[in-house]
Design a protein around this motif. Sequence first.
Motif, short mmCIF file in Angstrom:
data_model
loop_
_atom_site.label_atom_id
_atom_site.label_comp_id
_atom_site.label_asym_id
_atom_site.label_seq_id
_atom_site.Cartn_x
_atom_site.Cartn_y
_atom_site.Cartn_z
N SER A 1 -64.99 7.70 -44.58
CA SER A 1 -66.22 6.92 -44.60
C SER A 1 -66.78 6.82 -46.02
CB SER A 1 -67.26 7.54 -43.67
OG SER A 1 -68.40 6.73 -43.56
N LYS A 2 -66.71 7.91 -46.76
CA LYS A 2 -67.20 7.92 -48.14
C LYS A 2 -66.51 6.85 -48.97
CE LYS A 2 -67.09 10.66 -52.37
NZ LYS A 2 -66.73 11.94 -53.00
N TRP A 3 -65.20 6.67 -48.75
CA TRP A 3 -64.43 5.68 -49.51
C TRP A 3 -64.35 4.35 -48.77
CZ3 TRP A 3 -63.86 6.63 -54.43
CH2 TRP A 3 -63.88 7.96 -54.87
N ALA A 4 -65.44 4.02 -48.06
CA ALA A 4 -65.65 2.70 -47.47
C ALA A 4 -64.73 2.38 -46.31
CB ALA A 4 -65.56 1.60 -48.54
N GLY A 5 -64.28 3.38 -45.58
CA GLY A 5 -63.42 3.15 -44.42
C GLY A 5 -64.23 3.10 -43.13
N GLY A 6 -63.89 2.14 -42.27
CA GLY A 6 -64.43 2.13 -40.91
C GLY A 6 -63.46 2.89 -40.02
N LEU A 7 -63.97 3.63 -39.05
CA LEU A 7 -63.13 4.57 -38.29
C LEU A 7 -63.03 4.22 -36.81
CD1 LEU A 7 -64.66 7.86 -39.77
CD2 LEU A 7 -62.80 6.49 -40.70
N ASP B 1 -74.08 11.20 -35.86
CA ASP B 1 -74.98 11.61 -36.93
C ASP B 1 -74.25 11.77 -38.26
OD1 ASP B 1 -76.89 11.57 -35.00
OD2 ASP B 1 -76.99 13.74 -34.72
N THR B 2 -72.97 12.14 -38.20
CA THR B 2 -72.17 12.24 -39.42
C THR B 2 -71.95 10.85 -40.03
OG1 THR B 2 -71.01 14.16 -38.52
CG2 THR B 2 -69.99 13.06 -40.39
N ALA B 3 -71.72 9.87 -39.17
CA ALA B 3 -71.53 8.50 -39.65
C ALA B 3 -72.79 7.98 -40.33
CB ALA B 3 -71.13 7.59 -38.49
N VAL B 4 -73.95 8.40 -39.81
CA VAL B 4 -75.21 7.99 -40.43
C VAL B 4 -75.39 8.68 -41.79
CG1 VAL B 4 -77.73 8.07 -40.21
CG2 VAL B 4 -76.32 7.51 -38.23
N ALA B 5 -75.02 9.96 -41.85
CA ALA B 5 -75.22 10.73 -43.08
C ALA B 5 -74.26 10.34 -44.19
CB ALA B 5 -75.09 12.22 -42.77
N GLY C 1 -72.09 4.23 -50.29
CA GLY C 1 -73.41 3.77 -50.67
C GLY C 1 -73.59 2.27 -50.56
N LYS C 2 -72.59 1.57 -50.03
CA LYS C 2 -72.64 0.11 -49.92
C LYS C 2 -73.01 -0.35 -48.51
CE LYS C 2 -71.03 -0.70 -54.12
NZ LYS C 2 -71.83 -1.37 -55.15
N ARG C 3 -72.44 0.33 -47.51
CA ARG C 3 -72.69 -0.04 -46.12
C ARG C 3 -72.91 1.22 -45.31
NH1 ARG C 3 -67.89 -4.11 -44.37
NH2 ARG C 3 -66.61 -2.35 -45.01
#
Length: 582
Positions: free
Chosen positions: A3-9, A42-46, A51-53
């Motif tokens: 997620s940090k590197w802009a991946g959707g899971l 909650d992890t996905a929110v955090a 920082g883009k999406r």
Amino acid sequence: MLSKWAGGLGNDWTPVRALNSYIKGTNGKSQGVVPFLKVANDTAVAVNQGGKRKGAVCAYLETWHLDIEEFLELRKNTGDDRRRTHDMNTANWVPDLFMQRVFEDAEWTLFTPSETPDLHDLTGAEFAERYAHYEAIAKETDMLHKKVRAKDLWRKMLSMLFETGHPWITFKDVCNLRSPQQHVGVVHSSNLCTEITLNTSKDEIAVCNLGSINLVQHVQGGVLDREKLARTVKTAVRMLDNVIDINYYAVPQAKNSNLKHRPVGMGIMGFQDALYEMKLAYGSDEAVDFADESMEVISYYAIQTSSDLAIERGTYETFKGSLWDQGILPIDSLDIVAKSRPERMFEVDRTQRLDWDTLRAKVQKDGMRNSNVMAIAPTATISNICGVSQSIEPTFQNLYVKSNLSGEFTVINPYLVRALKDRGLWDSVMVNDLKHFEGSVQKISRIPEELKAIFATAFEVEPRWIVDAASRRQKWIDQAQSLNLYISGANGKKLDLTYKMAWLRGLKTTYYLRALGATSAEKSTINTGALNAVKPATVAAPVTAAVAPEVKAEAPAEEDFAQAAPVPMACSIDNPDCEACQ
């Protein structure tokens, strides 16, 4: 890290034992899968996407899981908030056996995976046989289970989909039975956007490199330019294969999976624009045939190019034993699904136009560079950059206001403007009518029926046309399609028919259900309306629109605009290259 590197899971949660399952080590009972989904939410929110999406996760659960009924309610706005996931997407991973039970109005049994661990990895006839075995055991023992009417659970699935937009409905068995890689593992879920159907395991996180062809650029003189499309596909597949080697991988499991199988996803965008160029209505047999023809060409040359790359660069590591290796191409894998389902529960057109026998022999002889080569992504961002319609979607509206960091801009369908100008119908009255009807042309009497059909918006196209076109594409695709369904006047019967049809027609996945709101906005820039304090006499209606509170305005009569001044001609709104507004 993904997620940090802009991946959707897309995550598979089926192996987590259900609520009240026995915990051997403590002699206690499990809380089930929901509390873990809350943590994932909650992890996905955090941890957002660089920082883009916002962080984006989709959780998948199979329909036989004992927690499925609570899973369906995860996105509800009522109930215990500790057992809700308001920020996370959810999807049903539905086996064929469940759909058969729905059609037969039979019972369905829910189990906990801690007592039925092998169901997770079984598909098709093997799943059905083992499932019946566990049902027999449950009758004779105190095995944890629950019996429900399949139709009641199906009804709840559709009700929650309509009420909350989730969980999406995706089909486990057709994803697996048609997967070229079924020899190395099971497809346990799709991705965030439901178009990727790849194997995952403890050591492998599936990744797919996506690319989308701008289809409208391959329509010349109202017909598909097959030669140009072939050239584009050959270039694009090479580019996507290169990305695998030069890409950055956030976790080693993703790198391991991608280098081992080398999957790519060649898709399309601008499908609706191509239909405009060909003067075809989305809701027509001709449009469905075009969906079939265009995807067949893309499929043929994508497979051919991957096979050519195998000669140059070598086959992917796990080619041996794959469906490719057995001479089974995506169009051939339809037979596998047909054999696994009861008669009349698989209705897919098998029309072919190209020389598939030659290609089949070539693939067996030369191999494939990529385990998978096709997937149709949503293209929400890149289609905007290219100025075409998203993916395979019908036009959402012919007239709307787009907001971004630069402000608000009124966008109107340039094909519609051009067609109206060609017929001498583009004037201030038409501008007001289009604004009043929010871009819909269906209630404007002076627009010909032919144009009403061509410029029907997403909610004016019967959903069966969307499903039929998707079915024709799906037969050529080794992965899936990110397919939104638009249903106006949605009710239980319509949803039931549409999603049953999606399964019968062989679709692997569906994405969002779009339902039409009951109200519309007041139009403050037309000459009549309940909220307009002063009725202008000779002032032209400006092209930009403001949004007023939701009150339904009365339909404008033509005489109300008889004395209106012409629309200012400072900017040509049907010219995409005009720079006057930038």
